[in-house]
Design an enzyme around this catalytic site. Structure first.
Site, short mmCIF file in Angstrom:
data_model
loop_
_atom_site.label_atom_id
_atom_site.label_comp_id
_atom_site.label_asym_id
_atom_site.label_seq_id
_atom_site.Cartn_x
_atom_site.Cartn_y
_atom_site.Cartn_z
N SER A 140 -0.54 0.59 6.05
CA SER A 140 -0.75 -0.19 7.27
C SER A 140 -1.72 -1.33 7.00
O SER A 140 -2.56 -1.26 6.11
CB SER A 140 -1.29 0.71 8.39
N ASP A 141 -1.57 -2.36 7.79
CA ASP A 141 -2.48 -3.49 7.69
C ASP A 141 -2.50 -4.23 9.02
O ASP A 141 -1.53 -4.15 9.79
CB ASP A 141 -2.08 -4.46 6.57
N GLN A 142 -3.59 -4.91 9.26
CA GLN A 142 -3.72 -5.70 10.48
C GLN A 142 -4.31 -7.05 10.15
O GLN A 142 -5.26 -7.14 9.36
CB GLN A 142 -4.61 -4.98 11.49
N ALA A 179 0.92 -3.94 11.19
CA ALA A 179 2.13 -3.53 10.48
C ALA A 179 1.95 -2.11 9.97
O ALA A 179 0.87 -1.73 9.53
CB ALA A 179 2.40 -4.46 9.30
N LYS A 208 0.83 -1.21 0.00
CA LYS A 208 0.00 0.00 0.00
C LYS A 208 0.86 1.26 0.00
O LYS A 208 0.63 2.19 -0.78
CB LYS A 208 -0.93 0.00 1.23
#
Length: 198
Positions: A74-76, A111, A59
């Site tokens: 960001s990612d979860q 992250a 991203k």
């Protein structure tokens, strides 16, 4: 004036975290096919933590390739009993997930990657361990009735900043990690780049 900050995310929770912390930013949707990335990585043997890290980087890099400034990707991911879970698509699926996780622990891997000029310059992956209490079916029904569609907005079917806090007996980890945007290291990076006052 420091570098411009861009959040490559449509997440309301991440926008609220940055706004609350006093970080000036612009939000842009990254337009990444997350399902394809996840499927490919899981087929290749990657775990939920690595998937969150890779998606955050994809991203950030994609958005930063076309514009100046510092781009936050960001990612979860949610890991429960060794498996990665995506957001529930219906309230019935949310009900089944919460019943499965009741009385057990799961992990959230959050992250964050910052990219500049199409390349990552900083990253952090932080995990939190959350244990759900053994709540009653009556509580679960009342919770889902109160939350409604909002329960479908996160991978765990809860908002810790809302009634979802009542689902838990213990939490180990940082609040911002649970919201999906580990913040302390990010703020330090912004101070170094002149976005925030040191």
């Amino acid at each position: 004036m420091g570098a411009q900050v861009i959040l490559a995310s449509k997440s309301a929770a991440r926008r609220a975290v940055l706004t609350g912390a006093g970080v000036p930013f612009e939000a842009v949707v990254a337009g990444v096919d997350e399902d394809a990335v996840k499927a490919s990585m899981l087929a290749g043997g990657s775990g939920p933590r690595d998937v969150a890290d890779a998606l955050a980087e994809i991203k950030a890099v994609k958005v930063s390739a076309g514009r100046p400034g510092l781009v936050i990707g960001s990612d979860q991911t949610l890991e429960f009993e060794g498996r990665l879970y995506d957001k529930a698509k219906t309230l019935e699926a949310a009900r089944e997930r919460l019943k499965a996780m009741r009385g057990k622990l799961h992990r959230l891997h959050s992250a964050v990657v910052v990219a500049q000029g199409g390349a990552p310059i900083w990253r952090e992956v932080v995990s939190a361990t959350l244990t759900m209490r053994d709540f009653s079916d009556d509580f679960l029904e009342a919770y889902l009735a109160a939350e409604g569609e909002q329960a479908l907005g996160s991978v765990g079917c809860y908002r810790l900043e809302g009634p979802g806090a009542q689902l838990f007996s213990s939490i180990e980890g940082d609040y911002f990690t649970i919201l999906g945007l580990p913040l302390m290291g990010l703020l330090d990076l912004f101070r170094r780049h002149g976005v925030l006052k040191a």
